[in-house]
Design a protein around this motif. Structure first.
Motif, PDB file in Angstrom:
ATOM      1  N   PRO A 261       0.849  -1.182   0.000  1.00 33.04           N
ATOM      2  CA  PRO A 261       0.000   0.000   0.000  1.00 33.04           C
ATOM      3  C   PRO A 261       0.893   1.243   0.000  1.00 33.04           C
ATOM      4  N   ALA A 262       0.340   2.343  -0.413  1.00 26.52           N
ATOM      5  CA  ALA A 262       1.016   3.637  -0.275  1.00 26.52           C
ATOM      6  C   ALA A 262       0.508   4.240   1.031  1.00 26.52           C
ATOM      7  N   ASN A 263       1.393   4.334   2.002  1.00 27.41           N
ATOM      8  CA  ASN A 263       1.031   4.840   3.329  1.00 27.41           C
ATOM      9  C   ASN A 263       1.705   6.184   3.576  1.00 27.41           C
ATOM     10  N   ILE A 264       0.905   7.222   3.677  1.00 25.54           N
ATOM     11  CA  ILE A 264       1.413   8.568   3.942  1.00 25.54           C
ATOM     12  C   ILE A 264       2.527   8.913   2.952  1.00 25.54           C
ATOM     13  N   GLY A 265       2.294   8.592   1.692  1.00 19.67           N
ATOM     14  CA  GLY A 265       3.245   8.941   0.638  1.00 19.67           C
ATOM     15  C   GLY A 265       4.458   8.047   0.542  1.00 19.67           C
ATOM     16  N   TYR A 266       4.427   6.857   1.170  1.00 17.17           N
ATOM     17  CA  TYR A 266       5.599   5.992   1.181  1.00 17.17           C
ATOM     18  C   TYR A 266       5.145   4.536   1.118  1.00 17.17           C
ATOM     19  N   MET A 267       6.070   3.624   0.881  1.00 13.67           N
ATOM     20  CA  MET A 267       5.741   2.203   0.932  1.00 13.67           C
ATOM     21  C   MET A 267       5.362   1.829   2.365  1.00 13.67           C
ATOM     22  N   SER A 268       4.764   0.674   2.538  1.00 18.54           N
ATOM     23  CA  SER A 268       4.399   0.230   3.883  1.00 18.54           C
ATOM     24  C   SER A 268       5.642   0.009   4.732  1.00 18.54           C
ATOM     25  N   GLY A 269       5.484   0.152   6.028  1.00 14.98           N
ATOM     26  CA  GLY A 269       6.579  -0.132   6.946  1.00 14.98           C
ATOM     27  C   GLY A 269       7.036  -1.575   6.839  1.00 14.98           C
ATOM     28  N   ALA A 270       6.108  -2.483   6.538  1.00 12.83           N
ATOM     29  CA  ALA A 270       6.465  -3.895   6.404  1.00 12.83           C
ATOM     30  C   ALA A 270       7.393  -4.112   5.209  1.00 12.83           C
ATOM     31  N   LEU A 271       7.097  -3.483   4.074  1.00 16.78           N
ATOM     32  CA  LEU A 271       7.982  -3.645   2.916  1.00 16.78           C
ATOM     33  C   LEU A 271       9.322  -2.961   3.170  1.00 16.78           C
ATOM     34  N   LYS A 272       9.308  -1.834   3.853  1.00 16.36           N
ATOM     35  CA  LYS A 272      10.571  -1.173   4.223  1.00 16.36           C
ATOM     36  C   LYS A 272      11.383  -2.080   5.132  1.00 16.36           C
ATOM     37  N   HIS A 273      10.731  -2.749   6.083  1.00 15.88           N
ATOM     38  CA  HIS A 273      11.420  -3.704   6.957  1.00 15.88           C
ATOM     39  C   HIS A 273      12.044  -4.832   6.126  1.00 15.88           C
ATOM     40  N   PHE A 274      11.308  -5.344   5.146  1.00 14.54           N
ATOM     41  CA  PHE A 274      11.848  -6.368   4.245  1.00 14.54           C
ATOM     42  C   PHE A 274      13.134  -5.875   3.601  1.00 14.54           C
ATOM     43  N   PHE A 275      13.093  -4.680   3.034  1.00  9.56           N
ATOM     44  CA  PHE A 275      14.292  -4.129   2.392  1.00  9.56           C
ATOM     45  C   PHE A 275      15.425  -3.933   3.397  1.00  9.56           C
ATOM     46  N   ASP A 276      15.109  -3.429   4.587  1.00  6.88           N
ATOM     47  CA  ASP A 276      16.141  -3.245   5.614  1.00  6.88           C
ATOM     48  C   ASP A 276      16.811  -4.578   5.964  1.00  6.88           C
ATOM     49  N   THR A 277      16.034  -5.641   5.976  1.00  6.09           N
ATOM     50  CA  THR A 277      16.531  -6.962   6.343  1.00  6.09           C
ATOM     51  C   THR A 277      17.398  -7.586   5.253  1.00  6.09           C
ATOM     52  N   ILE A 278      17.023  -7.381   4.004  1.00  5.04           N
ATOM     53  CA  ILE A 278      17.709  -8.098   2.918  1.00  5.04           C
ATOM     54  C   ILE A 278      18.761  -7.263   2.191  1.00  5.04           C
ATOM     55  N   TYR A 279      18.766  -5.962   2.388  1.00  4.92           N
ATOM     56  CA  TYR A 279      19.579  -5.088   1.535  1.00  4.92           C
ATOM     57  C   TYR A 279      21.051  -5.506   1.477  1.00  4.92           C
ATOM     58  N   TYR A 280      21.739  -5.491   2.574  1.00  4.50           N
ATOM     59  CA  TYR A 280      23.177  -5.787   2.530  1.00  4.50           C
ATOM     60  C   TYR A 280      23.474  -7.252   2.219  1.00  4.50           C
ATOM     61  N   PRO A 281      22.732  -8.215   2.784  1.00  5.19           N
ATOM     62  CA  PRO A 281      23.011  -9.598   2.387  1.00  5.19           C
ATOM     63  C   PRO A 281      22.811  -9.850   0.887  1.00  5.19           C
ATOM     64  N   CYS A 282      21.862  -9.135   0.275  1.00  8.90           N
ATOM     65  CA  CYS A 282      21.529  -9.374  -1.136  1.00  8.90           C
ATOM     66  C   CYS A 282      22.228  -8.421  -2.102  1.00  8.90           C
ATOM     67  N   LEU A 283      22.927  -7.455  -1.585  1.00  9.75           N
ATOM     68  CA  LEU A 283      23.471  -6.381  -2.423  1.00  9.75           C
ATOM     69  C   LEU A 283      24.289  -6.887  -3.601  1.00  9.75           C
TER      70      LEU A 283
END
Length: 150
Positions: free
Chosen positions: A60-82
């Motif tokens: 969903p678009a929440n307050i002009g941004y992606m959901s906190g859950a999708l942001k958490h997903f990215f925070d979790t996978i970013y460096y391991p998957c970079l």
């Protein structure tokens, strides 16, 4: 067999409808050799991404941004998957009540940083989804699945 990972944050009946259309498209007749795996954004992991041949993101678009859950997903996978997931084909669908621009921009910025390759423009839906919106979500799923089909 190729693996298509759908990572989603499905918080409303409307997002459930979009998610189901994406999933139906990914499993369309004529697409062979693709195993469709779905994970809620809060449960998806770097291992899921490592095992994927393509990924679809839904938020969903929440307050002009992606959901906190999708942001958490990215925070979790970013460096391991970079380094390991560069050139991973991806697509995005977003639902908002008024606007999806900020959510799309945020997801695309992170996906670009990861070196993922967008398969097609995002499916964006504002308000209640119409027939064209649902078709766009179905086509998004089918397009990504066909990209990695055997």
């Amino acid at each position: 067999m190729s693996r298509l990972l759908i990572v989603h944050h499905t918080t409303s009946p409307t997002l459930r409808e979009l998610f189901e259309e994406v999933r139906r498209g990914a499993a369309a007749d004529g697409i062979e050799g693709v195993d469709v795996i779905t994970r809620p954004a809060l449960a998806a992991s770097a291992v899921d991404v490592f095992e994927a041949d393509a990924i679809i993101l839904g938020t969903p678009a929440n307050i002009g941004y992606m959901s906190g859950a999708l942001k958490h997903f990215f925070d979790t996978i970013y460096y391991p998957c970079l380094e390991e997931t560069r050139r991973l084909p991806y697509a995005l669908y977003v639902h908002g009540n008024d606007d999806t621009t900020g959510a799309v921009r945020a997801v695309e910025s992170i996906a670009t940083g990861l070196g993922w390759e967008r398969v097609r423009p995002p499916a964006t839906v504002t308000g209640p989804p119409g027939k064209d919106d649902l078709e766009s979500c179905w086509e998004l799923g089918a397009t990504v699945a066909a990209t990695i089909s055997a």
